[in-house]
Design a protein around this motif. Structure first.
Motif, mmCIF file in Angstrom:
data_model
loop_
_atom_site.group_PDB
_atom_site.id
_atom_site.type_symbol
_atom_site.label_atom_id
_atom_site.label_comp_id
_atom_site.label_asym_id
_atom_site.label_seq_id
_atom_site.Cartn_x
_atom_site.Cartn_y
_atom_site.Cartn_z
ATOM 1 N N VAL A 677 0.958 -1.121 0.073
ATOM 2 C CA VAL A 677 -0.084 -0.070 0.022
ATOM 3 C C VAL A 677 1.071 1.225 0.010
ATOM 4 O O VAL A 677 1.768 1.344 0.747
ATOM 5 C CB VAL A 677 -0.971 0.059 1.281
ATOM 6 C CG1 VAL A 677 -1.803 1.403 1.263
ATOM 7 C CG2 VAL A 677 -1.845 -1.271 1.376
ATOM 8 N N PRO A 678 0.799 2.293 -1.017
ATOM 9 C CA PRO A 678 1.354 3.350 -1.134
ATOM 10 C C PRO A 678 1.020 4.501 0.223
ATOM 11 O O PRO A 678 0.200 4.144 0.784
ATOM 12 C CB PRO A 678 1.207 3.822 -2.298
ATOM 13 C CG PRO A 678 -0.177 3.494 -2.480
ATOM 14 C CD PRO A 678 -0.221 2.238 -2.124
ATOM 15 N N PRO A 679 1.969 5.439 0.549
ATOM 16 C CA PRO A 679 1.840 6.205 1.391
ATOM 17 C C PRO A 679 0.869 7.302 0.921
ATOM 18 O O PRO A 679 0.283 7.253 -0.271
ATOM 19 C CB PRO A 679 3.201 6.840 1.694
ATOM 20 C CG PRO A 679 3.894 6.941 0.285
ATOM 21 C CD PRO A 679 3.503 5.439 -0.117
ATOM 22 N N MET A 680 0.518 8.240 1.777
ATOM 23 C CA MET A 680 -0.332 9.554 1.186
ATOM 24 C C MET A 680 0.528 10.158 0.136
ATOM 25 O O MET A 680 1.806 10.552 0.282
ATOM 26 C CB MET A 680 -0.690 10.451 2.310
ATOM 27 C CG MET A 680 -1.556 11.712 1.954
ATOM 28 S SD MET A 680 -2.282 12.339 3.205
ATOM 29 C CE MET A 680 -0.721 13.161 4.001
ATOM 30 N N PHE A 701 4.645 15.003 -4.182
ATOM 31 C CA PHE A 701 5.010 14.579 -2.838
ATOM 32 C C PHE A 701 4.514 13.389 -2.449
ATOM 33 O O PHE A 701 3.330 12.677 -2.850
ATOM 34 C CB PHE A 701 4.724 15.678 -1.878
ATOM 35 C CG PHE A 701 3.279 16.047 -1.610
ATOM 36 C CD1 PHE A 701 2.686 15.247 -0.878
ATOM 37 C CD2 PHE A 701 2.753 17.150 -2.517
ATOM 38 C CE1 PHE A 701 1.222 15.466 -0.717
ATOM 39 C CE2 PHE A 701 1.252 17.245 -2.538
ATOM 40 C CZ PHE A 701 0.637 16.615 -1.621
ATOM 41 N N ALA A 702 5.136 12.501 -1.406
ATOM 42 C CA ALA A 702 4.544 11.359 -0.859
ATOM 43 C C ALA A 702 5.239 11.450 0.423
ATOM 44 O O ALA A 702 6.273 11.857 0.792
ATOM 45 C CB ALA A 702 5.066 10.210 -1.663
ATOM 46 N N THR A 703 4.252 11.065 1.521
ATOM 47 C CA THR A 703 4.961 10.952 2.923
ATOM 48 C C THR A 703 5.436 9.759 3.034
ATOM 49 O O THR A 703 5.417 8.759 2.272
ATOM 50 C CB THR A 703 3.686 11.249 3.927
ATOM 51 O OG1 THR A 703 2.653 9.891 3.674
ATOM 52 C CG2 THR A 703 2.813 12.370 3.781
ATOM 53 N N LYS A 704 6.154 9.370 4.283
ATOM 54 C CA LYS A 704 6.716 8.218 4.664
ATOM 55 C C LYS A 704 5.935 7.271 4.816
ATOM 56 O O LYS A 704 4.824 7.083 5.142
ATOM 57 C CB LYS A 704 7.659 8.301 6.159
ATOM 58 C CG LYS A 704 8.232 7.290 6.502
ATOM 59 C CD LYS A 704 9.215 7.420 7.697
ATOM 60 C CE LYS A 704 10.050 6.242 7.913
ATOM 61 N NZ LYS A 704 10.690 6.494 9.348
#
Length: 777
Positions: A677-680, A701-704
């Motif tokens: 599952v990818p991050p936000m 952008f993407a969060t951790k």
């Protein structure tokens, strides 16, 4: 009398002088196919002087004062054209003026969501539409990368030639891929992320349609997370009898981060009955340089400084399409596509030190199909579409652990024969869509061993899949769109699907998995219901409940060989299909100045298929380091999240836009996160555009992501502790040089940030300067 003669002479003199100071402008307005456009408003705005074109596209502006003027050509269906500083002195004939067709966002249409052409605002399911001009402006390297700015679509890249979409936390063979409505998925598509999306040439695509959420009722197995339909370009027919006409274009793209050089040439010939179009693309990619700054030290393990080597490869694509219009209601389309990628390295295997050689060789796809369409418009059947297709997908792997070890050469070939039939009928307020689809796979698989000097040694008892395997699927479906009022519509659907497979695992005295001939079948009955309600003039509310399933394929049941990370996968013939029920609700707004989309979803998955620890010949490892795994029904899980986007227009096409996606998945049986599952993630951008040029600046952008399953933790592509957060700043500048030439200059990752998209086996590009062009004939 003399007095009247003098007065007449004076009036005549004044009239002649006045006429001498004015002129006339005329010409014809045509579309891009040379057809006249009536009712085009031709105007000199400063003088409030105008005329409308007649049925032949002709216009005539009289009494135009001497001097330089700006003339506009406007029509609701075409882009406005402006001629500046047009010098007028006497009569002036402008000849032929060509207008480009306009894409009106308010009336955007989609086919994939309901198998019929519908306005996007009238469709209840969440979706994405990526038109050809958007693909061009995004200046993406592949068809997968053309989607990475879309709401709800996360793109993972195992290698530089890869690109696997993740929708609602599901990926790979849990996502259905279509090309021109024909299944790209076959029975060997693996659960691990892959590169099959990139085998469709992005330069040949007319539009991409993405349906987020289950579509099993219309398309069958694999469509759990959603469906991606890549619709390729097709030539247009003239509207009236004419001799054959010709058009063509050439485009190119050059990038600094990987020394990319790609080009495509395309031509078309057409009249009102017959049209043919063909194109050829050549692509050359070098080793990709990652970013230099920020990021995480765990992402600084590239093999040659900033250069991730080897990642480069070459590719070619060829496509041809012919349309023949029998009558106004009947037509056929014959099409062919070839895609070949050469020696594509799997970079993560080199970076981890597990291999000195790991390349996809070959990686080929060949598709030929014939479509027949008939708009019958009779009492019983309104529309009929039938197709027959034949597709060959070849995938090989050449691997070597050390410079002295043997070279293993695998090759899998899947030949797929397909038949589909779709019909539409009307009855009172009901619009029915019904039909069937049938696909049959024949799989050939082999593994040959060579010495370190590349001398043939022997052929293994079996390849990655049992040789000469069969896998068949059949489905019949019915969908009813009920329009209760002008503002409220319900769509009900149901489908029965049947799958049958037969394969033989040959006897191997060194293995305990001698299962002999295996015959299995799976069946499923699924249903769905969707609601769409127009709450206000430009506000639409929607909700959907849908079932979905995925029948185990040969990659799940019978695969034997290396898998993701440092694992080795063995067969398991005891699998049950994955099943899902999904709920989502949301709204769409479509105001002139503001457009938005929001969807909240919850999906419950039972008998989820995933990789779990297993034993091979009594051992949990191979060579004391490679974990043995098999596909197993690992329990029940749920996925929930939110997808949102907006676009606000300031003036003309200038707009502020953005999107945000968040997904949360939990395996309730194993009490751990759902893997992959990818991050936000999301983006925010500002775009200025007029008739001549455009400026687009945006941040991705993407969060951790540190919510990892045990299987994720065994994946060497994911750093220990999870994938770090990241962002990039990007700029695109586009310029129209007249009617026939478009150029674009882009800078990706301006800050040269070192990052990796979650689950990928290669870091994103560092600062990347891109130059592209398109020239039309």
């Amino acid at each position: 009398m003399k007095k009247y003669c003098l007065l007449a002479l004076l009036v005549t003199t004044i009239f002649n002088l006045a006429f001498a100071e004015t002129g006339r402008i005329e010409g014809f307005v045509l579309d891009t196919f040379g057809n006249p456009i009536p009712e085009v408003h031709v105007e000199i705005p400063k003088l409030n002087l105008g005329d409308n074109t007649d049925s032949e596209g002709h216009f005539n502006l009289t009494k135009v004062p001497k001097g330089k003027h700006k003339i506009t050509f406007s029509h609701i269906s075409f882009e406005t054209k402006v001629l500046k500083n047009l010098k007028v002195q006497g009569s002036k004939n402008l000849g032929e003026i060509t207008l480009e067709p306009r894409v009106i966002e308010l009336e955007e249409f989609v086919v994939t969501a309901t198998r019929n052409k519908k306005r996007t605002v009238d469709v209840s399911v969440p979706l994405n539409i990526v038109e050809q001009d958007v693909i061009q402006k995004r200046n993406a390297k592949t068809s997968a990368e053309a989607l990475r700015e879309e709401t709800g679509v996360f793109i993972q890249k195992t290698n530089h030639g890869g690109g696997s979409a993740i929708l609602r936390g599901l990926s790979s063979n849990q996502i259905l891929l279509l090309v021109d409505g024909i299944k790209l998925n076959n029975s060997t598509y693996r659960l691990g992320n892959h590169q099959y999306l990139t085998t469709v040439d992005n330069n040949s695509i007319q539009r991409i349609e993405v349906v987020r959420g289950p579509t099993s009722v219309l398309y069958g197995s694999d469509a759990l997370g959603g469906t991606i339909n890549l619709l390729t370009q097709k030539p247009s027919l003239l509207t009236k009898d004419s001799e054959f006409q010709f058009s063509g274009k050439v485009n190119g793209r050059f990038a600094s981060a990987d020394q990319e050089k790609t080009t495509r040439a395309q031509f078309a010939v057409f009249n009102n009955k017959l049209a043919f179009q063909s194109g050829f693309s050549y692509k050359n990619y070098g080793d990709l340089k990652r970013g230099s700054f920020g990021g995480n030290s765990k992402l600084e393990t590239s093999t040659n400084g900033k250069k991730q080597s080897p990642t480069g490869f070459d590719a070619i694509d060829f496509d041809g399409k012919m349309i023949y219009q029998f009558t106004e209601s009947q037509s056929v389309i014959l099409a062919h596509q070839t895609s070949r990628q050469f020696d594509v390295p799997r970079y993560d295997k080199y970076e981890s030190g597990s291999n000195v050689l790991w390349v996809y060789k070959p990686q080929n796809r060949y598709l030929t199909y014939l479509n027949y369409e008939n708009s019958l418009q009779n009492k019983f059947v309104k529309f009929l579409k039938a197709s027959v297709s034949y597709q060959i997908q070849e995938e090989g792997r050449q691997t070597q652990k050390t410079v002295t070890s043997e070279i293993k050469k695998e090759k899998d070939e899947t030949k797929t024969l397909g038949f589909t039939l779709q019909l539409n009928s009307n009855y009172e307020n009901n619009f029915f869509t019904y039909g069937f689809d049938f696909y049959k796979d024949k799989v050939q698989s082999e593994l040959k061993n060579y010495s370190a000097e590349n001398v043939f040694l022997n052929q293994a008892a079996r390849g990655r899949f049992p040789d000469d395997s069969d896998y068949k699927s059949f489905g019949i479906y019915l969908q009813d769109e009920i329009r209760f009022t002008e503002k409220f519509t319900t769509i009900l659907g149901t489908r029965y699907s049947f799958f049958d497979t037969k394969f033989t695992i040959p006897f191997d005295s060194s293995a305990t998995l001698n299962l002999g001939t295996v015959e299995q079948d799976f069946q499923s009955l699924t249903a769905s219901v969707g609601f769409n309600f127009q709450a206000a003039k430009n506000v639409f509310l929607n909700a959907n409940v849908g079932q979905a399933f995925r029948a185990p394929n040969l990659s799940d049941l019978a695969k034997l060989g290396e898998s993701k990370g440092n694992t080795y996968e063995i067969p398991n013939t005891e699998l049950e299909p994955e099943k899902m029920i999904s709920f989502d609700a949301g709204f769409k707004t479509n105001f002139l100045k503001f457009k938005s989309d929001l969807s909240v979803f919850y999906a419950k998955v039972t008998d989820l298929i995933g990789s779990e620890d297993a034993t091979f010949n009594g051992s949990e490892t191979i060579d004391d380091s490679i974990k043995v795994k098999s596909k197993q029904n690992i329990g029940n899980a749920y996925l929930t999240g939110i997808e949102s986007s907006f676009k606000y227009f300031f003036k003309g096409k200038t707009n502020l836009y953005g999107n945000l996606t968040y997904t949360y998945g939990q395996n309730t049986t194993l009490e751990e996160p759902v893997g992959g599952v990818p991050p936000m993630f999301g983006l925010l951008g500002f775009r200025f555009e007029n008739e001549s040029y455009s400026v687009d600046s945006f941040a991705r952008f993407a969060t951790k992501q540190d919510r990892l399953s045990e299987d994720d933790k065994d994946d060497s592509r994911i750093p220990e502790g999870g994938t770090p957060s990241w962002f990039t700043l990007n700029l695109r500048l586009g310029k129209n040089f007249g009617e026939h030439f478009y150029g674009q200059f882009s800078v990706e990752n301006i800050l040269d940030y070192n990052y990796r998209e979650h689950g990928s086996g290669v870091n994103g590009s560092g600062r990347n300067f891109i130059l592209s062009f398109e020239a039309k004939i």
